[in-house]
Design an enzyme around this catalytic site. Structure first.
Site, short mmCIF file in Angstrom:
data_model
loop_
_atom_site.label_atom_id
_atom_site.label_comp_id
_atom_site.label_asym_id
_atom_site.label_seq_id
_atom_site.Cartn_x
_atom_site.Cartn_y
_atom_site.Cartn_z
N ASP A 31 0.87 -1.35 0.12
CA ASP A 31 -0.04 0.08 0.05
C ASP A 31 0.70 1.18 0.07
OD1 ASP A 31 -1.81 -2.06 0.17
OD2 ASP A 31 -2.77 -1.21 1.89
N CYS A 41 -2.04 -2.69 7.57
CA CYS A 41 -2.22 -3.45 6.53
C CYS A 41 -0.80 -4.34 6.52
CB CYS A 41 -2.34 -2.70 5.14
SG CYS A 41 -4.12 -2.18 5.13
N LYS A 46 -6.60 -4.99 -3.20
CA LYS A 46 -7.38 -5.39 -2.24
C LYS A 46 -8.30 -4.50 -1.30
CE LYS A 46 -3.56 -4.37 1.34
NZ LYS A 46 -4.46 -3.45 2.13
C1 C5J Z 1 -3.09 0.43 5.61
C2 C5J Z 1 -4.74 1.64 6.80
N1 C5J Z 1 -2.60 0.28 4.42
N2 C5J Z 1 -3.97 2.04 7.80
N3 C5J Z 1 -4.44 0.93 5.78
O1 C5J Z 1 -2.44 0.43 6.63
O2 C5J Z 1 -5.94 1.99 6.72
#
Ligand code: C5J
Length: 232
Positions: free
Chosen positions: A28, A166, A133
């Site tokens: 991400d 994540c 995702k």
């Molecule tokens: C991730 C989030 N990528 N913190 N998402 O950690 O909402």
């Protein structure tokens, strides 16, 4: 056997030509989390904290590419009609900008919007696996497990953001599926330094209950040694 200096003990790398492969997973690293005007900022977070790992992850990405090792990128995002976004996820928080709303980088956390793009320094190359995702974990509602199996990947090196959300969720999912998981401490970041610290500690606790932890320099030296026979 080639290993990476890691905690709680050395991480074993699969031997070259063993049919078992190691892959870099970049979770991400998208504009929605790392740049101003995205989902992370809308939740009141200081996105600059996450920007500091970009050069380290870029160096790891370059190394994996040079060694011909597979790379997997993930992006958290939802279909434009939000049919894959549970109402509970959309409702969560007290932000004025919610998932699907229009912000400075397009619709928040929606696939195909500018905010969903991976930051330019880490842009995927053609042929690299990109997993979209809808959840925090990379295995939930995706074909990641099947793709890893097809590619003979057994060892996963985790980087990206955010460490305790994540990254940790994906690493736990991978651990339960039998992958050998290694977290790169300086290749992951959180909006909350104390949460990153706690995650790094809990992953390697109890003899590596979720996996191992190392640093980018240690990993790169071991990968070069294992897959080229050189440390430079
Ligand atoms: C991730 C989030 N990528 N913190 N998402 O950690 O909402």
């Amino acid at each position: 056997m080639n290993t990476v200096i890691a905690s709680p003990y050395p991480y074993p790398l699969p031997a070259k030509d063993s049919g078992s492969r190691v892959a870099l997973v970049i979770i991400d690293m998208q504009r929605d989390f790392v740049e101003a005007g995205g989902f992370g900022a809308a939740l009141g977070n200081k996105v600059e904290l996450l920007q500091k790992i970009v050069p380290t992850v870029a160096t790891l990405l370059k190394t994996f590419r040079e060694l011909g090792l597979p790379v997997i990128h993930t992006r958290e995002g939802h279909r434009p009609d939000l049919s894959d976004c549970p109402p509970a996820k959309k409702r969560r928080g007290d932000s004025t900008l919610r998932i699907g709303d229009s912000g400075p980088m397009g619709r928040i956390l929606v696939l195909g919007e500018p905010g969903n793009d991976i930051v330019p320094a880490l842009r995927p190359n053609a042929g690299e696996l990109v997993i979209d995702k809808p959840g925090k974990g990379a295995f939930y509602a995706t074909n990641l497990q099947e793709r890893l199996k097809e590619l003979g990947i057994t060892h996963l090196i985790f980087t990206g953001v955010t460490t305790e959300v994540c990254v940790q969720t994906s690493m736990r999912e991978a651990n339960d599926r039998g992958f050998e998981c290694l977290l790169v401490e300086d290749g992951t970041e959180s909006y909350f330094p104390e949460f990153k610290q706690a995650t790094v500690r809990m992953i390697q606790s109890q003899g590596g209950i979720v996996g191992w932890v190392t640093t980018a320099d240690r990993l790169i030296a071991s990968l070069r040694q294992a897959y080229t026979g050189s440390t430079s």
